[in-house]
Motif scaffolding. Sequence first.
Motif, PDB file in Angstrom:
ATOM      1  N   SER A  41       0.784  -0.911   0.161  1.00 38.07           N
ATOM      2  CA  SER A  41       0.143   0.151   0.278  1.00 38.07           C
ATOM      3  C   SER A  41       1.329   0.990  -0.067  1.00 38.07           C
ATOM      4  O   SER A  41       1.750   1.068   0.733  1.00 38.07           O
ATOM      5  CB  SER A  41      -0.862   0.114   1.095  1.00 38.07           C
ATOM      6  N   HIS A  42       0.401   1.951  -0.800  1.00 44.09           N
ATOM      7  CA  HIS A  42       1.388   4.024  -0.767  1.00 44.09           C
ATOM      8  C   HIS A  42       0.199   4.902  -1.524  1.00 44.09           C
ATOM      9  O   HIS A  42      -0.467   4.675  -1.704  1.00 44.09           O
ATOM     10  CB  HIS A  42       2.083   3.073  -2.101  1.00 44.09           C
ATOM     11  N   VAL A  43       1.012   5.590  -0.610  1.00 45.16           N
ATOM     12  CA  VAL A  43       0.507   6.867  -0.791  1.00 45.16           C
ATOM     13  C   VAL A  43       0.569   7.758  -2.326  1.00 45.16           C
ATOM     14  O   VAL A  43       1.587   7.735  -2.558  1.00 45.16           O
ATOM     15  CB  VAL A  43       0.544   8.038   0.238  1.00 45.16           C
ATOM     16  N   LEU A  44      -0.659   7.632  -2.581  1.00 38.46           N
ATOM     17  CA  LEU A  44      -0.305   8.767  -3.799  1.00 38.46           C
ATOM     18  C   LEU A  44      -1.430  10.073  -4.067  1.00 38.46           C
ATOM     19  O   LEU A  44      -2.378  10.161  -2.610  1.00 38.46           O
ATOM     20  CB  LEU A  44      -1.015   8.354  -5.160  1.00 38.46           C
ATOM     21  N   GLN A  45      -0.474  11.404  -3.866  1.00 40.08           N
ATOM     22  CA  GLN A  45      -0.608  12.828  -3.899  1.00 40.08           C
ATOM     23  C   GLN A  45      -1.517  12.907  -4.900  1.00 40.08           C
ATOM     24  O   GLN A  45      -1.182  13.440  -5.713  1.00 40.08           O
ATOM     25  CB  GLN A  45       0.053  13.915  -3.431  1.00 40.08           C
ATOM     26  N   ALA A  46      -2.514  13.821  -5.370  1.00 44.68           N
ATOM     27  CA  ALA A  46      -3.321  14.874  -6.024  1.00 44.68           C
ATOM     28  C   ALA A  46      -3.314  16.352  -5.809  1.00 44.68           C
ATOM     29  O   ALA A  46      -3.218  16.746  -4.036  1.00 44.68           O
ATOM     30  CB  ALA A  46      -4.212  14.656  -5.833  1.00 44.68           C
ATOM     31  N   PHE A  47      -3.368  16.998  -6.453  1.00 44.07           N
ATOM     32  CA  PHE A  47      -3.683  18.798  -6.199  1.00 44.07           C
ATOM     33  C   PHE A  47      -4.602  19.298  -6.477  1.00 44.07           C
ATOM     34  O   PHE A  47      -5.219  18.927  -7.977  1.00 44.07           O
ATOM     35  CB  PHE A  47      -2.044  19.291  -6.567  1.00 44.07           C
ATOM     36  N   VAL A  48      -5.148  19.919  -6.352  1.00 42.82           N
ATOM     37  CA  VAL A  48      -6.522  21.437  -7.201  1.00 42.82           C
ATOM     38  C   VAL A  48      -6.081  22.907  -6.355  1.00 42.82           C
ATOM     39  O   VAL A  48      -5.536  23.672  -5.345  1.00 42.82           O
ATOM     40  CB  VAL A  48      -7.329  20.954  -6.494  1.00 42.82           C
ATOM     41  N   SER A  49      -5.855  23.839  -8.011  1.00 40.14           N
ATOM     42  CA  SER A  49      -5.604  24.707  -8.225  1.00 40.14           C
ATOM     43  C   SER A  49      -6.977  26.005  -7.236  1.00 40.14           C
ATOM     44  O   SER A  49      -8.465  25.365  -8.072  1.00 40.14           O
ATOM     45  CB  SER A  49      -5.256  25.595  -9.025  1.00 40.14           C
ATOM     46  N   GLU A  50      -6.807  27.011  -7.110  1.00 37.74           N
ATOM     47  CA  GLU A  50      -8.376  28.087  -7.204  1.00 37.74           C
ATOM     48  C   GLU A  50      -8.407  27.595  -8.447  1.00 37.74           C
ATOM     49  O   GLU A  50      -8.012  27.271  -9.338  1.00 37.74           O
ATOM     50  CB  GLU A  50      -7.655  29.301  -6.949  1.00 37.74           C
ATOM     51  N   GLY A  51     -10.061  28.090  -8.698  1.00 42.08           N
ATOM     52  CA  GLY A  51     -10.792  28.348  -9.417  1.00 42.08           C
ATOM     53  C   GLY A  51     -10.069  29.112 -11.275  1.00 42.08           C
ATOM     54  O   GLY A  51      -9.886  30.770 -10.320  1.00 42.08           O
ATOM     55  N   LEU A  52      -9.927  29.047 -12.180  1.00 36.77           N
ATOM     56  CA  LEU A  52      -9.796  29.551 -12.995  1.00 36.77           C
ATOM     57  C   LEU A  52     -10.486  29.724 -14.320  1.00 36.77           C
ATOM     58  O   LEU A  52     -11.071  28.610 -14.233  1.00 36.77           O
ATOM     59  CB  LEU A  52      -8.200  29.319 -13.536  1.00 36.77           C
TER      60      LEU A  52
END
Lengths: 92, 416
Positions: B254-265
């Motif tokens: 089991s590994h951790v995968l990160q994800a990201f979201v920016s402010e709305g554009l």
Amino acid sequence: MIINHPLLGPRDASEFTYLGDASLIDRPDGGDIDAFHAYLHLRDNPAGEHRELWYHEYGDRSWLVVTRNTLTHEITQVELARDVARAKGRSR
Amino acid sequence: MKYSAAQILWQGLTGNKGWKPAWRDPAPKPSYRVVIIGGGGHGLSTAYYLSNEFGITDVAVLEKGWLGSGNIGRNTTIIRSNYLLEGNQPFYELSMKLWEGLEQSFNYNAMVSQRGVLNLCHSDGQRDAYARRGNAMILSGADAELLDAAGVRALCPFLEFENARFPIKGGLLQRRGGTARHDAVAWGYARGADRRGVDIIQNCEVTGFDIENGTVKGVQTSRGAIKADIVVCCAAGSSSRVLSLAGLRLPIESHVLQAFVSEGLKPTIPGVITFGAGHFYISQSDKGGLVFGGDIDGYNSYAQRGNLPVVEDVCEGAMAVMPMIGRARVLRNWGGVMDMSMDGSPFIDRTPVDNLIFNGGWCYGGFKATPASGFCTAHLVATGNPHPTATAYRLDRFRRGAPIDEKGAGAQPNLH
């Protein structure tokens, strides 16, 4: 994560590469295919305390056995893999 | 209740008093024909296809937390079928076809948007590899287009084409790929299964298996014992933990995968774009946020959060390929726990315990597979045989020397 290297002191985990479960030290001798399959492919993959092999690739190139909690990432023990292997009688 | 324009009109005229919860909240019955462990995307789609395609409705889905609280709500919502190997590509193309008819099939708006997936290449060798991959995709019935640099420039003029180290030489475009609203996929499958009588039981953790003479007879849960003829484990991320209760050791970390979201554009990025020289992929959600990610952190973790070196690496990838987003601010980042298998490919198979079926090992490609995964698992449960597109996803394939290793990285999960 900071790994407290037994020889070099606290080092950032990004200096290291990760291999996996420290049981990889215990490579079975050839011949028994099932034992070697289990060694190569099967993992306990515990949630909680995990002993694992880290390689100080961007440092002194030593192998470490790090005891780390996979739920919190807290590191509780760091040993030289050499010492661990010797204690198991795997090396001179 | 079937959702339709007429229904909206009728409810609007009658004060919106007729809307009901999309699924029931039943107490577990003492026994079912099929018990599915895990109320995420794959568990719910398995329940949906079992009840809607294979006529098996005596089914319970057991979810430890709340419905869709795992990786179905934590991914970067990309759907595509651009694999290379024979064991994988027909399966993912089946998934793509199911995505295309999904909303009509389960009568729910999953916001499936075929806005295209573009994989950039940065060297002649990589272009050759993409040509080969594109041909493999076309052979499986998928679509693929090899673009030259001018073709990429026409589609995405904002990319960094003249990067000294990684100039963009072209790209492999799958126009049918795109994105879907990940939570709505879980909700749509849950509602579709519930309408056929499937019990979706939340806050019900499996604590053990009842196994007699090598055959599973039911499960122990935090809400009591439940008997079952067949038990299906769809708990990817925690597959090792759940199946260790049945005495199994899996070829999974089991590994951790990160994800990201920016402010709305404002609308900026036309589809999904992947950087071929690092590991970085990005799309823009319908709300305007840039949704992006990169590599797994690389060490065993069940923590659902990662560390800063990967954040830095992902942002470096972004700046290398798309410097225009350098001023965008990251709004959130999070982590999800992946079953990383020994070859980067999943499992849909029986286990050494009779009547216990395993669906897992999805690495970080589980979301796009959700429909086909459920369909093929339901096929295995209902017919006893693997679906023709999922015959390679065997649990014993490493023992037999038949891995499905897209990357050719060997038995090292954090490299897949």
